[in-house]
Write a protein that holds these residues in place. Sequence first.
Motif, short mmCIF file in Angstrom:
data_model
loop_
_atom_site.label_atom_id
_atom_site.label_comp_id
_atom_site.label_asym_id
_atom_site.label_seq_id
_atom_site.Cartn_x
_atom_site.Cartn_y
_atom_site.Cartn_z
N ILE A 8 0.85 -1.19 0.00
CA ILE A 8 0.00 0.00 0.00
C ILE A 8 0.89 1.25 0.00
CG2 ILE A 8 -1.75 1.29 1.28
CD1 ILE A 8 -2.74 -1.39 2.39
N ALA A 9 0.75 2.04 -1.05
CA ALA A 9 1.58 3.25 -1.17
C ALA A 9 0.98 4.42 -0.41
CB ALA A 9 1.75 3.62 -2.64
N ALA A 10 -0.35 4.50 -0.37
CA ALA A 10 -1.02 5.62 0.30
C ALA A 10 -2.39 5.18 0.74
CB ALA A 10 -1.13 6.83 -0.64
N PHE A 11 -2.83 5.76 1.86
CA PHE A 11 -4.18 5.50 2.36
C PHE A 11 -4.81 6.84 2.72
CE2 PHE A 11 -7.24 4.65 5.82
CZ PHE A 11 -8.06 3.73 5.18
N VAL A 12 -5.97 7.11 2.12
CA VAL A 12 -6.71 8.35 2.37
C VAL A 12 -8.11 7.97 2.83
CG1 VAL A 12 -7.46 10.56 1.47
CG2 VAL A 12 -5.39 9.49 0.55
N GLU A 13 -8.48 8.40 4.03
CA GLU A 13 -9.78 8.06 4.60
C GLU A 13 -10.65 9.31 4.70
OE1 GLU A 13 -11.69 5.88 8.60
OE2 GLU A 13 -9.54 6.39 8.52
N LEU A 14 -11.84 9.23 4.13
CA LEU A 14 -12.84 10.28 4.34
C LEU A 14 -13.71 9.87 5.52
CD1 LEU A 14 -14.88 12.29 1.81
CD2 LEU A 14 -16.11 11.01 3.57
N HIS A 15 -14.06 10.85 6.36
CA HIS A 15 -14.84 10.57 7.56
C HIS A 15 -15.61 11.82 7.95
CE1 HIS A 15 -15.74 8.83 11.54
NE2 HIS A 15 -15.25 7.69 11.08
N ILE A 16 -16.74 11.63 8.61
CA ILE A 16 -17.39 12.80 9.19
C ILE A 16 -16.50 13.35 10.30
CG2 ILE A 16 -19.71 12.05 8.57
CD1 ILE A 16 -20.10 11.18 11.50
N GLU A 17 -16.63 14.65 10.54
CA GLU A 17 -15.70 15.29 11.48
C GLU A 17 -15.85 14.79 12.90
OE1 GLU A 17 -14.76 19.49 13.70
OE2 GLU A 17 -16.20 19.51 12.08
N GLN A 18 -17.05 14.54 13.38
CA GLN A 18 -17.31 14.13 14.76
C GLN A 18 -17.02 15.26 15.76
OE1 GLN A 18 -14.85 10.35 14.29
NE2 GLN A 18 -16.68 9.51 15.26
N GLY A 19 -17.17 16.47 15.32
CA GLY A 19 -16.95 17.62 16.17
C GLY A 19 -17.51 18.86 15.50
N PRO A 20 -17.41 20.03 16.16
CA PRO A 20 -18.10 21.24 15.69
C PRO A 20 -17.24 22.24 14.94
CG PRO A 20 -17.42 21.56 17.96
CD PRO A 20 -16.90 20.19 17.55
N ILE A 21 -15.96 21.93 14.68
CA ILE A 21 -15.05 22.96 14.19
C ILE A 21 -15.44 23.43 12.79
CG2 ILE A 21 -12.65 23.43 13.53
CD1 ILE A 21 -11.81 21.61 15.87
N LEU A 22 -15.73 22.51 11.88
CA LEU A 22 -16.13 22.91 10.53
C LEU A 22 -17.42 23.71 10.55
CD1 LEU A 22 -15.23 19.78 8.39
CD2 LEU A 22 -14.36 22.09 8.06
N GLU A 23 -18.37 23.29 11.36
CA GLU A 23 -19.63 24.02 11.42
C GLU A 23 -19.41 25.43 11.95
OE1 GLU A 23 -23.90 22.37 12.20
OE2 GLU A 23 -22.98 22.82 14.14
N GLN A 24 -18.58 25.57 12.97
CA GLN A 24 -18.28 26.90 13.50
C GLN A 24 -17.57 27.77 12.47
OE1 GLN A 24 -16.15 26.35 17.17
NE2 GLN A 24 -17.99 25.83 18.33
N ALA A 25 -16.73 27.14 11.63
CA ALA A 25 -16.01 27.89 10.61
C ALA A 25 -16.85 28.15 9.36
CB ALA A 25 -14.74 27.12 10.21
#
Length: 416
Positions: free
Chosen positions: A187-204
């Motif tokens: 495996i050369a690279a692993f990229v995981e998409l996930h929900i944030e599980q916190g409020p930082i993006l919403e606040q921004a």
Amino acid sequence: MTGPAIQIDAAEVERLVLELGAIGAWGGTGVWRPVYTPAWVAAADRFAAWCGEAGLAVHRDAVGNVWGRLDGREGGDAIVSGSHLDTQCPGGRYDGALGAIAALLAVRALKERFGLPKRPLDVLALCEEEGSRFPTAGFWGSSAIVGRVGPAEADTMVGSGGETMAEAMRAIGLDPARIAEARRTDIAAFVELHIEQGPILEQAGLPVAIVDAITGMRHTEIVLTGVANHAGAFPMDLRQDPMAGFAEIAAGVVATAHRMGRPAVTTVGRVAVDPNAPAIIPRAVTFTIDARHPDPAARDRLYALHDGLIREVAARRGLGVESRVLFDHPPCPSEPDLVALLERGAAAQGVPTLRMASGAAHDTQQMAAVARRVAMVFVRSRDGRSHTPEEFSSVADMVAGIRVLAAGLYALAYEP
């Protein structure tokens, strides 16, 4: 290079999320899908079918991880993306599942528009991350991939119903003796998409973040012991009261993280008092401290301040103290060039982002043991909710995150 604009079908995103969320549905919006249960088997089958429909070569490894491969023209080590299919009990529709769906839709979009990549692209639906059925099993799927599951572990790991992991595996046709065969070293690279599980993006006010580090975390169990006595007849200055010591320590460790500022966090999460009675000075108080920081030096400083406070309070109040580290996961920094690549991809897609650390643990931390490059993409969570049926991410935000992921996979697998 930033790559071309990549389009993701919003209706398809919503359809797959709702269809997978209906497997093991609990209540109105919840999902109850612990590893190796009938609901989990149905979800893994559905995801494997989707991979086959997308023209990917599908196989399942020795622990039940589902892999969908798009071969590369020039071969070489794989670019991998995905997340887990299991849930908390109950959890929601998005934690884990969105990352697996995102990987599938991103790779499918790339295949349909650009054909075969130069390097292989693997979509991955991990069998288990949450520890919801087997409390000590968290990251079971990714741990097997990186070779961190011992030969006897499945026989000694006991689930919530008294069954062993080995018994649960055999019940769905998996052979615990073959767990080691799940290991990957290509495996050369692993990229995981996930929900944030916190409020930082919403606040921004932003839909997507690029994760530059995953937090280090330590769970410690503390036992303070004193002398049980009458709550009214024993003078305050003569007491050896572990509850008073606990109160001081609990307030102190939380205040320490607060003074350090973001992203330091500390939580006192479980407390047991012996005896637990209104008119008795307790004999002992047992509690846990969850402390986290993504920077190795800051993490060590946070832990040292906590440990020093515990010793000082116990000595001053004449209390016995025992400390046991339940687990200690080091921080996992993302590969800086991969973070920059994802940011360039986001810019090319017109998706505004910020950089942030993850305060939660993820499979990416395990995958970093074999993947030379790791990073994560976060999608905004409404009210920062997760590990609950109330977790929610909008279709628009999910599409934005998948476009960023697809741009990153394009740069990794298609560009020189």
